[in-house]
Motif scaffolding. Structure first.
Motif, mmCIF file in Angstrom:
data_model
loop_
_atom_site.group_PDB
_atom_site.id
_atom_site.type_symbol
_atom_site.label_atom_id
_atom_site.label_comp_id
_atom_site.label_asym_id
_atom_site.label_seq_id
_atom_site.Cartn_x
_atom_site.Cartn_y
_atom_site.Cartn_z
ATOM 1 N N TRP A 99 0.994 -1.190 0.051
ATOM 2 C CA TRP A 99 0.013 -0.041 0.068
ATOM 3 C C TRP A 99 0.815 1.258 -0.040
ATOM 4 C CZ3 TRP A 99 -4.792 -0.738 -1.408
ATOM 5 C CH2 TRP A 99 -5.221 -2.040 -1.135
ATOM 6 N N ASN A 100 2.102 1.184 0.376
ATOM 7 C CA ASN A 100 3.051 2.417 0.397
ATOM 8 C C ASN A 100 3.809 2.440 -0.892
ATOM 9 O OD1 ASN A 100 2.615 2.690 3.361
ATOM 10 N ND2 ASN A 100 4.471 1.721 3.842
ATOM 11 N N ILE A 101 3.815 1.514 -1.485
ATOM 12 C CA ILE A 101 4.550 1.555 -3.052
ATOM 13 C C ILE A 101 3.565 1.751 -4.248
ATOM 14 C CG2 ILE A 101 6.493 0.304 -1.934
ATOM 15 C CD1 ILE A 101 5.524 -1.944 -4.012
ATOM 16 N N ARG A 102 2.089 1.184 -3.739
ATOM 17 C CA ARG A 102 1.256 1.340 -4.939
ATOM 18 C C ARG A 102 1.104 2.427 -5.777
ATOM 19 N NH1 ARG A 102 -4.200 2.891 -4.560
ATOM 20 N NH2 ARG A 102 -5.319 2.074 -6.173
ATOM 21 N N HIS A 103 1.087 3.681 -5.308
ATOM 22 C CA HIS A 103 1.107 4.894 -6.320
ATOM 23 C C HIS A 103 2.553 4.827 -7.052
ATOM 24 C CE1 HIS A 103 -2.386 6.273 -4.243
ATOM 25 N NE2 HIS A 103 -1.691 6.265 -2.952
ATOM 26 N N TYR A 104 3.518 4.150 -6.897
ATOM 27 C CA TYR A 104 4.695 4.088 -7.920
ATOM 28 C C TYR A 104 4.689 2.910 -8.809
ATOM 29 C CZ TYR A 104 6.462 7.295 -4.250
ATOM 30 O OH TYR A 104 6.507 8.495 -3.390
ATOM 31 N N LEU A 105 3.527 2.211 -8.699
ATOM 32 C CA LEU A 105 3.530 0.903 -9.727
ATOM 33 C C LEU A 105 2.949 1.332 -10.936
ATOM 34 C CD1 LEU A 105 2.532 -1.833 -7.208
ATOM 35 C CD2 LEU A 105 4.648 -1.510 -8.415
ATOM 36 N N PRO A 106 2.966 0.737 -12.132
ATOM 37 C CA PRO A 106 2.190 1.203 -13.162
ATOM 38 C C PRO A 106 0.571 1.257 -12.794
ATOM 39 C CG PRO A 106 3.879 -0.768 -13.608
ATOM 40 C CD PRO A 106 3.884 -0.402 -12.272
ATOM 41 N N ARG A 107 -0.011 1.961 -13.685
ATOM 42 C CA ARG A 107 -1.453 2.110 -13.326
ATOM 43 C C ARG A 107 -2.246 0.878 -13.174
ATOM 44 N NH1 ARG A 107 -5.396 6.279 -16.634
ATOM 45 N NH2 ARG A 107 -7.467 5.982 -15.390
ATOM 46 N N GLU A 108 -1.989 -0.169 -14.282
ATOM 47 C CA GLU A 108 -2.754 -1.483 -14.262
ATOM 48 C C GLU A 108 -2.377 -2.127 -13.048
ATOM 49 O OE1 GLU A 108 -2.953 -5.478 -16.555
ATOM 50 O OE2 GLU A 108 -2.149 -3.873 -17.604
ATOM 51 N N THR A 109 -1.277 -2.236 -12.625
ATOM 52 C CA THR A 109 -0.818 -3.030 -11.353
ATOM 53 C C THR A 109 -1.382 -2.169 -9.966
ATOM 54 O OG1 THR A 109 1.118 -3.528 -12.459
ATOM 55 C CG2 THR A 109 1.330 -4.218 -10.257
ATOM 56 N N ALA A 110 -1.452 -0.954 -10.172
ATOM 57 C CA ALA A 110 -2.100 -0.519 -8.771
ATOM 58 C C ALA A 110 -3.242 -0.640 -8.408
ATOM 59 C CB ALA A 110 -1.850 1.076 -9.019
ATOM 60 N N GLY A 111 -4.219 -0.896 -9.663
ATOM 61 C CA GLY A 111 -5.351 -1.508 -9.501
ATOM 62 C C GLY A 111 -5.820 -3.155 -9.333
ATOM 63 N N TYR A 112 -4.386 -3.781 -9.626
ATOM 64 C CA TYR A 112 -4.609 -5.161 -9.550
ATOM 65 C C TYR A 112 -4.774 -5.889 -8.295
ATOM 66 C CZ TYR A 112 -2.640 -9.979 -11.058
ATOM 67 O OH TYR A 112 -2.573 -11.362 -11.325
ATOM 68 N N VAL A 113 -4.035 -5.536 -7.212
ATOM 69 C CA VAL A 113 -4.027 -6.328 -6.020
ATOM 70 C C VAL A 113 -5.259 -5.987 -5.510
ATOM 71 C CG1 VAL A 113 -2.846 -6.492 -3.790
ATOM 72 C CG2 VAL A 113 -1.443 -6.595 -5.880
ATOM 73 N N PRO A 114 -5.840 -4.608 -5.228
ATOM 74 C CA PRO A 114 -7.199 -4.359 -4.888
ATOM 75 C C PRO A 114 -8.303 -5.100 -5.456
ATOM 76 C CG PRO A 114 -5.880 -2.427 -5.110
ATOM 77 C CD PRO A 114 -5.146 -3.524 -5.664
#
Length: 513
Positions: free
Chosen positions: A262-277
């Protein structure tokens, strides 16, 4: 004893009734004079069109029926979460989900799993969106899950991976074995061609093992195990599964060294940022499906009511349908790895056929007869079946005069964008002699890079001509306009020009008149 006998007869009759469904092509007829043909006393004989005769072993069928009855009564059957009762119906009414209740349920899930399932407004929004707009879709997913999840859990347990990872296949492919993404990722677990090869998922003209439910699940388990060994955290392993380990390590560095998703989520590619949620939201809905009144739409074939057999000659789904009366749509669902609805027979490879247990019994009891029938049908075939061709992992192609990306892409059955991605090309420009890496998909292509001259079938005209010297700025069209009744194609044919780049100042052209 009488009660037991009646019970066995009831089971046999119900199973025979299931497996002997009628079709338009095969009509089983009981033979009367069969004692001289077969010596077995426990067989029933059926004659099928084109002289195909089946044996049905009653004792073997009784054993199958009794074993299925034992499975239904066993604790194992009760633990499969998607076994349906007859009175279950689909309910689509949406109940309000208060934030306080959602927080409480997420806390319970977090305590039961090795994932970091924390409440946040974004996750709440995804869950409520799914419940509001995709409730019917989840009912369809539960139907497919009844077949696939026991298979997934078996492999996940073997590799000591959390069983909740089974929900990842929903996020990846919606449990569709033949799913294919816009970039070419294929199967339940969405393997790219190269990654699939890394885990021994091969592709041929007949078979795409990325769509094989069992083999691809095993490959996904191996891949996820490797990622967990690298990151030591299942949330990060999931993120790496989606975007690659490199993007996750970049996000860790950009966040200042944090290893909390959750701390690194905003630094991930957009698709991956929504993947785990999305994975967490899917996990929540399946785990609390009853509370939200989400039920599977209908009873699908359970995994334990199927079995596999290794084939000994090439078979088509159409031939299996005609001999065993198994619906082609069901064959495609159980055997999605066979791209052309053909199971090849290749020496050294073990290709299997998955069928309902009842059909497996009939197949094994009549295997020789079935193969004989298929041989007879193949002899009548006017057009041969496509030749088996094993795709190479890659080839190196040398660019020749007249080549361009579209032409090369068509030759090997791939897209221009893939060639550019494989070779890190920023534009469509190529140079003669340039080497390209290609992962071919077209069947029976020649990978020879030897230069071959194109032979002209057109004869040059006889008669008078004049010589035209090409000037700077000239084009074939401009030259053709200077002469009457002369076209661009005429100039190409008369002078052996195949590419406009061959037109350079000082070249002498023959113009016939």
């Amino acid at each position: 004893m009488k009660k037991k006998l009646l019970y066995i007869i009831f089971l046999v009759l119900t199973q025979v009734g299931f497996s002997q469904s009628k079709t338009d092509t095969i009509k089983p007829q009981k033979l009367e004079d069969t004692k001289e043909l077969f010596s077995e006393t426990d067989t029933v004989l059926f004659k099928v069109v084109d002289s195909l005769t089946f044996k049905i072993y009653k004792k073997a069928k009784q054993i199958d029926s009794l074993w299925l009855a034992e499975l239904v009564k066993s604790p194992l059957y009760d633990t499969i979460p998607y076994v349906l009762e007859d009175d279950e119906v689909l309910v689509t009414d949406l109940e309000e989900l208060p934030t306080s209740l959602l927080k409480e349920r997420l806390k319970i899930l977090d305590s039961k799993t090795p994932f970091h399932i924390e409440y946040n407004p974004h996750l709440e929004q995804i869950i409520k969106t799914y419940l509001k707009r995709r409730k019917s879709a989840f009912s369809n997913l539960m139907e497919r899950a009844r077949y696939f999840f026991p298979m997934f859990e078996e492999q996940l347990d073997k590799y000591n991976i959390p069983l909740e990872i089974k929900y990842l296949a929903i996020v990846e492919s919606a449990l569709k074995p033949r799913a294919r993404s816009r970039v070419g990722a294929t199967g339940l677990w969405q393997f790219m061609y190269q990654t699939g090869k890394q885990f021994n998922l091969n592709v041929s003209s007949y078979v795409d093992e990325r769509s094989d439910p069992y083999r691809s699940t095993e490959a996904a388990c191996k891949y996820l195990s490797n990622l967990y060994k690298i990151f030591g955290d299942w949330d990060l392993a999931l993120a790496a599964y989606n975007s690659g380990p490199g993007n996750v390590t970049k996000a860790i560095r950009r966040s200042g060294g944090s290893t909390n998703y959750w701390n690194i989520r905003h630094y991930l590619p957009r698709e991956t940022a929504g993947y785990v949620p999305s994975f967490y939201a899917t996990l929540y809905i399946f785990e609390y499906a009853n509370e939200h009144k989400i039920k599977a739409k209908k009873s699908a074939l359970p995994y334990f009511k199927t079995d596999t057999v290794q084939i000994k000659r090439q078979l088509t789904f159409e031939q299996i349908n005609k001999t065993l009366n198994v619906d082609i749509a069901l064959l495609q669902f159980l055997n999605p790895q066979y791209k052309l609805d053909i199971i090849p027979y290749v020496k050294g490879k073990n290709y299997t056929l998955t069928l309902p247990i009842e059909a497996i019994g009939t197949f094994l009891s009549n295997e020789k007869n079935i193969y004989a029938y298929v041989d007879k049908q193949e002899a009548k075939r006017e057009k041969p079946l496509p030749k088996y061709f094993e795709m190479n992992s890659r080839i190196r192609y040398k660019v020749r005069r007249g080549d361009y990306l579209g032409k090369i892409a068509y030759k090997f059955g791939v897209t221009v964008s893939k060639i550019k991605r494989w070779n890190n090309l920023k534009s469509n420009n190529l140079r003669i002699g340039q080497r390209l890496t290609i992962y071919p998909r077209r069947l029976n292509v020649s990978v020879s890079t030897k230069k071959t001259k194109k032979k002209s079938t057109k004869k040059k005209p006889k008669g008078k001509y004049r010589i035209y010297t090409v000037k700077s700025g000239d084009s074939l069209w401009a030259i053709a306009q200077k002469f009457s009744n002369v076209s661009v194609q005429n100039i190409k044919d008369w002078n052996g020009i195949w590419n406009v780049k061959d037109l350079k100042p000082g070249i002498k052209l023959k113009i016939y008149y």
